[in-house]
Design a protein around this motif. Structure first.
Motif, PDB file in Angstrom:
ATOM      1  N   TYR A 133      84.000  43.400  22.600  1.00  0.00           N
ATOM      2  CA  TYR A 133      82.744  44.088  22.910  1.00  0.00           C
ATOM      3  C   TYR A 133      81.742  44.016  21.763  1.00  0.00           C
ATOM      4  O   TYR A 133      80.536  44.093  21.988  1.00  0.00           O
ATOM      5  CB  TYR A 133      83.006  45.546  23.298  1.00  0.00           C
ATOM      6  N   ARG A 134      82.223  43.838  20.519  1.00  0.00           N
ATOM      7  CA  ARG A 134      81.274  43.684  19.431  1.00  0.00           C
ATOM      8  C   ARG A 134      80.527  42.349  19.532  1.00  0.00           C
ATOM      9  O   ARG A 134      79.537  42.141  18.837  1.00  0.00           O
ATOM     10  CB  ARG A 134      81.955  43.824  18.071  1.00  0.00           C
ATOM     11  N   ARG A 135      81.006  41.424  20.413  1.00  0.00           N
ATOM     12  CA  ARG A 135      80.312  40.153  20.615  1.00  0.00           C
ATOM     13  C   ARG A 135      79.205  40.251  21.667  1.00  0.00           C
ATOM     14  O   ARG A 135      78.491  39.280  21.906  1.00  0.00           O
ATOM     15  CB  ARG A 135      81.309  39.083  21.055  1.00  0.00           C
ATOM     16  N   THR A 136      79.047  41.403  22.312  1.00  0.00           N
ATOM     17  CA  THR A 136      77.935  41.580  23.240  1.00  0.00           C
ATOM     18  C   THR A 136      76.626  41.400  22.474  1.00  0.00           C
ATOM     19  O   THR A 136      76.429  42.041  21.440  1.00  0.00           O
ATOM     20  CB  THR A 136      77.978  42.979  23.872  1.00  0.00           C
ATOM     21  N   PRO A 137      75.707  40.536  22.929  1.00  0.00           N
ATOM     22  CA  PRO A 137      74.478  40.293  22.164  1.00  0.00           C
ATOM     23  C   PRO A 137      73.709  41.556  21.807  1.00  0.00           C
ATOM     24  O   PRO A 137      73.161  41.646  20.704  1.00  0.00           O
ATOM     25  CB  PRO A 137      73.675  39.378  23.095  1.00  0.00           C
ATOM     26  N   ASN A 292      74.980  48.386  31.298  1.00  0.00           N
ATOM     27  CA  ASN A 292      73.689  47.691  31.276  1.00  0.00           C
ATOM     28  C   ASN A 292      73.667  46.796  30.032  1.00  0.00           C
ATOM     29  O   ASN A 292      72.838  46.948  29.150  1.00  0.00           O
ATOM     30  CB  ASN A 292      72.526  48.687  31.241  1.00  0.00           C
ATOM     31  N   ARG A 293      74.611  45.870  29.985  1.00  0.00           N
ATOM     32  CA  ARG A 293      74.932  45.194  28.734  1.00  0.00           C
ATOM     33  C   ARG A 293      73.844  44.263  28.211  1.00  0.00           C
ATOM     34  O   ARG A 293      73.908  43.833  27.060  1.00  0.00           O
ATOM     35  CB  ARG A 293      76.249  44.417  28.877  1.00  0.00           C
ATOM     36  N   GLY A 316      68.188  38.145  25.248  1.00  0.00           N
ATOM     37  CA  GLY A 316      68.105  36.817  25.832  1.00  0.00           C
ATOM     38  C   GLY A 316      68.076  35.759  24.750  1.00  0.00           C
ATOM     39  O   GLY A 316      68.676  35.941  23.681  1.00  0.00           O
ATOM     40  N   PRO A 317      67.367  34.656  24.976  1.00  0.00           N
ATOM     41  CA  PRO A 317      67.393  33.526  24.053  1.00  0.00           C
ATOM     42  C   PRO A 317      66.959  33.852  22.627  1.00  0.00           C
ATOM     43  O   PRO A 317      67.342  33.142  21.693  1.00  0.00           O
ATOM     44  CB  PRO A 317      66.427  32.521  24.703  1.00  0.00           C
ATOM     45  N   ASN A 318      66.149  34.893  22.436  1.00  0.00           N
ATOM     46  CA  ASN A 318      65.649  35.215  21.102  1.00  0.00           C
ATOM     47  C   ASN A 318      66.551  36.181  20.327  1.00  0.00           C
ATOM     48  O   ASN A 318      66.179  36.626  19.239  1.00  0.00           O
ATOM     49  CB  ASN A 318      64.245  35.820  21.200  1.00  0.00           C
ATOM     50  N   PRO A 327      68.916  30.717  29.813  1.00  0.00           N
ATOM     51  CA  PRO A 327      67.567  30.465  29.288  1.00  0.00           C
ATOM     52  C   PRO A 327      66.587  31.624  29.396  1.00  0.00           C
ATOM     53  O   PRO A 327      65.594  31.643  28.688  1.00  0.00           O
ATOM     54  CB  PRO A 327      67.092  29.260  30.096  1.00  0.00           C
ATOM     55  N   ILE A 328      66.829  32.583  30.280  1.00  0.00           N
ATOM     56  CA  ILE A 328      65.921  33.725  30.391  1.00  0.00           C
ATOM     57  C   ILE A 328      66.751  35.009  30.481  1.00  0.00           C
ATOM     58  O   ILE A 328      67.851  35.008  31.049  1.00  0.00           O
ATOM     59  CB  ILE A 328      64.988  33.618  31.616  1.00  0.00           C
ATOM     60  N   PRO A 329      66.250  36.100  29.918  1.00  0.00           N
ATOM     61  CA  PRO A 329      67.033  37.343  29.915  1.00  0.00           C
ATOM     62  C   PRO A 329      67.430  37.832  31.293  1.00  0.00           C
ATOM     63  O   PRO A 329      68.503  38.428  31.454  1.00  0.00           O
ATOM     64  CB  PRO A 329      66.102  38.337  29.216  1.00  0.00           C
ATOM     65  N   ALA A 330      66.586  37.602  32.292  1.00  0.00           N
ATOM     66  CA  ALA A 330      66.830  38.166  33.621  1.00  0.00           C
ATOM     67  C   ALA A 330      68.120  37.646  34.259  1.00  0.00           C
ATOM     68  O   ALA A 330      68.658  38.271  35.182  1.00  0.00           O
ATOM     69  CB  ALA A 330      65.653  37.870  34.545  1.00  0.00           C
ATOM     70  N   LEU A 331      68.649  36.522  33.784  1.00  0.00           N
ATOM     71  CA  LEU A 331      69.884  35.989  34.353  1.00  0.00           C
ATOM     72  C   LEU A 331      71.092  36.830  33.980  1.00  0.00           C
ATOM     73  O   LEU A 331      72.084  36.871  34.695  1.00  0.00           O
ATOM     74  CB  LEU A 331      70.089  34.540  33.914  1.00  0.00           C
ATOM     75  N   GLY A 332      71.039  37.484  32.832  1.00  0.00           N
ATOM     76  CA  GLY A 332      72.082  38.432  32.448  1.00  0.00           C
ATOM     77  C   GLY A 332      73.386  37.786  32.025  1.00  0.00           C
ATOM     78  O   GLY A 332      73.605  36.585  32.174  1.00  0.00           O
ATOM     79  N   ILE A 333      74.261  38.628  31.466  1.00  0.00           N
ATOM     80  CA  ILE A 333      75.588  38.175  31.056  1.00  0.00           C
ATOM     81  C   ILE A 333      76.635  39.098  31.652  1.00  0.00           C
ATOM     82  O   ILE A 333      76.330  40.163  32.186  1.00  0.00           O
ATOM     83  CB  ILE A 333      75.740  38.142  29.522  1.00  0.00           C
ATOM     84  N   GLY A 334      77.893  38.694  31.528  1.00  0.00           N
ATOM     85  CA  GLY A 334      79.007  39.506  31.996  1.00  0.00           C
ATOM     86  C   GLY A 334      80.101  39.572  30.962  1.00  0.00           C
ATOM     87  O   GLY A 334      79.935  39.131  29.815  1.00  0.00           O
TER      88      GLY A 334
END
Length: 396
Positions: A133-137, A292-293, A316-318, A327-334
Motif C-alpha cells: 500500500y505504500r506503493r500507491t501513487p 478512493n486511491r 496521474g502521469p505527473n 496516460p490520464i488520471p481519470a483511468l484510475g488504478i487498482g
C-alpha cells in the motif's frame, strides 16, 4: 537484459497478485534491465501446484517448496503462504543465496521476525516485505509533500484499516483465525499495513496504549483448502474456536513527538478495504482513503484564510510512478498496480545490487510494534516499543 527466475511458494490470492505483477512489470516499466521469468510454483499438493502453474503461467510446479530453494536456477523466492511458513522458508532461501520477497506480516511472532532479520543481515541478497500500500501513487505523493516540508512538523496521525469480510459469523474458520498459523488476528493481518504506512510517513512509533476485542469466538470449519476470505458460507457444519483478536485500537506516540491513533477491524459492516490516513502538520494536512486511491486531499496553511480547505489532487502521469501507469488520471488504478510498482522496485534493487524498502528490518520493527500493542492490550498499560538499530542489529 537479465532474466530473473522466480520461484513462487503459494498459489492462493496473494500468489495470483504477485504473478500478475511479474507479467505486467515489463509492460508498464519499459525499458527494463530485468525480465522476470515465472519459473516454478509450489503448492500443498501436486494437483494444486499444477493447476496454479497453468493459471498463473509458471513453467514448472511442485508440492515440495524445498525443491524451489534447492534449485540453482531460481534467483528469487517469493513467499505467499500462510504466516506459519514464512520464517522457515525465508531463512532457508537466504541461506541458499536467493533474493526473497515475503508477504506481510513478516512472521507470526517477534521472535520469528528477529530470526528472519538476523538471516537477512548475513547476506548481500535483496529482501523485501510486501507492504504494497505504500506503493500507491497518492501515498508516495504524500511522502513527497512531507519530505519537502509542505505540511511542516507532523503533529498528529490517524490511521485506520476497516473491513467487513469476516463480520458474518457464518463465514468459515480460515487459517487467519488460528493463532498457531496466523500468529494474531486483526493486528498481524491488517494493522501491520497501517503501521507500515504510519512509519513510512511519520517515523518510528515509540509507545502504545491498546485495546483488542474478540467478537466472534467460533466459526464453521472450512471445508476446502482455499482461503475464501469470508466469501464462502458453511451453514450447519461443525464449529471451531477463534483464538485471535477481531479488532484493535491503539493510541501511539512517535519518536518525533507526534501523537496519534491506529485502528483495525475485520468486522465493520459496509467497509470493504477502508484504509485511511489523516496527518496534521504545523503547515497543513493530508488525507488519504484507499477506497478512493487515485485521490489525495491536501490543505496548506499558506493557502490563505479566504481559500483554505481540503482540495483533491487526482494522481496521474505527473505524480510518482504515474508516467508508467495510465496516460490520464481519470483511468484510475487498482490493487494490481500497487503490486506492479512493488515488483518493479524489487527487480530494480536486484538489478542494481541495492537494498529496497520495506525490507526485513522494517518487517521486524513492525513486529516489535505488534508485540507491544498486544502486550498493552493484555496489561491495560502503556508499553514502550523497542527500537531496532540497523547498524548493530540489536533492539533497545
Amino acid at each position: 537484459m537479465k532474466k530473473i527466475n522466480v520461484g513462487l511458494i503459494g498459489g492462493g490470492f496473494m500468489g495470483k497478485a504477485h504473478s500478475l505483477a511479474y507479467s505486467a512489470v515489463p509492460m508498464f516499466f519499459w525499458p527494463t534491465e530485468i525480465m522476470p521469468v515465472k519459473h516454478s510454483i509450489a503448492e500443498a499438493t501436486d494437483e494444486l501446484a499444477s493447476d496454479a502453474a497453468m493459471r498463473f503461467g509458471f513453467e514448472k510446479s511442485t508440492s515440495d517448496w524445498r525443491s524451489i530453494i534447492d534449485d540453482p536456477e531460481i534467483d528469487l523466492v517469493d513467499i505467499a503462504t500462510p504466516n506459519n511458513l514464512h520464517a522457515e522458508i525465508a531463512i532457508a532461501a537466504l541461506e541458499a543465496g536467493k533474493h526473497v520477497i515475503c508477504e506481510k506480516p513478516l512472521a507470526r511472532t517477534v521472535e520469528e521476525a528477529a530470526k528472519m532479520y538476523e538471516a537477512s543481515r548475513g547476506t548481500d541478497r535483496v529482501h523485501m516485505v510486501a507492504f504494497n500500500y505504500r506503493r500507491t501513487p497518492a501515498v508516495s505523493l504524500a511522502k513527497r509533500y512531507i519530505d519537502e516540508g509542505a505540511i511542516g512538523r507532523i503533529l498528529n496521525v490517524r490511521a485506520t484499516y476497516l473491513q467487513d469480510w469476516s463480520a458474518d459469523p457464518s463465514s468459515p474458520l480460515s487459517w487467519r483465525f488460528k493463532k498457531s498459523i496466523a500468529g494474531s488476528g486483526a493486528v498481524g493481518d491488517i494493522l501491520t499495513h497501517v503501521l507500515d504506512l504510519a512509519r513510512y510517513l511519520a517515523g518510528e512509533i515509540t509507545e502504545v496504549s491498546s485495546l483488542t476485542a474478540n467478537i466472534i469466538t467460533e466459526r464453521p470449519l472450512q471445508q476446502a483448502g482455499a482461503d475464501s476470505l469470508g466469501n464462502a458460507k458453511n451453514d450447519g457444519g461443525p464449529m471451531g474456536p477463534v483464538d485471535v483478536e477481531d479488532e484493535v485500537l491503539s493510541l501511539v506516540k512517535f519518536a518525533s513527538g507526534a501523537i496519534g491513533s491506529v485502528e483495525a477491524t475485520r468486522n465493520a459492516w459496509g467497509r470493504n478495504n477502508f484504509i485511511t490516513l489523516e496527518i496534521h502538520g504545523s503547515e497543513g494536512s493530508i488525507f488519504f482513503n484507499y477506497e478512493n486511491r487515485d485521490e489525495l486531499q491536501v490543505c496548506f496553511k499558506s493557502d490563505g484564510n479566504d481559500r483554505r480547505g481540503f482540495r483533491t489532487i487526482y494522481t496521474g502521469p505527473n505524480h510518482p510512478n504515474g508516467a508508467n501507469l495510465w496516460p490520464i488520471p481519470a483511468l484510475g488504478i487498482g490493487y494490481g498496480e500497487t503490486k506492479i510498482i512493488e515488483a518493479h522496485d524489487l527487480f530494480t534493487a536486484i538489478a542494481g545490487g541495492e537494498p529496497v524498502r520495506p525490507d526485513f528490518g522494517d518487517g521486524y520493527q513492525v513486529a516489535l510494534v505488534d508485540h507491544a500493542i498486544l502486550e498493552s492490550a493484555a496489561s491495560g498499560q502503556w508499553v514502550k516499543v523497542p527500537q531496532l538499530n540497523r547498524e548493530t542489529g540489536k533492539v533497545a
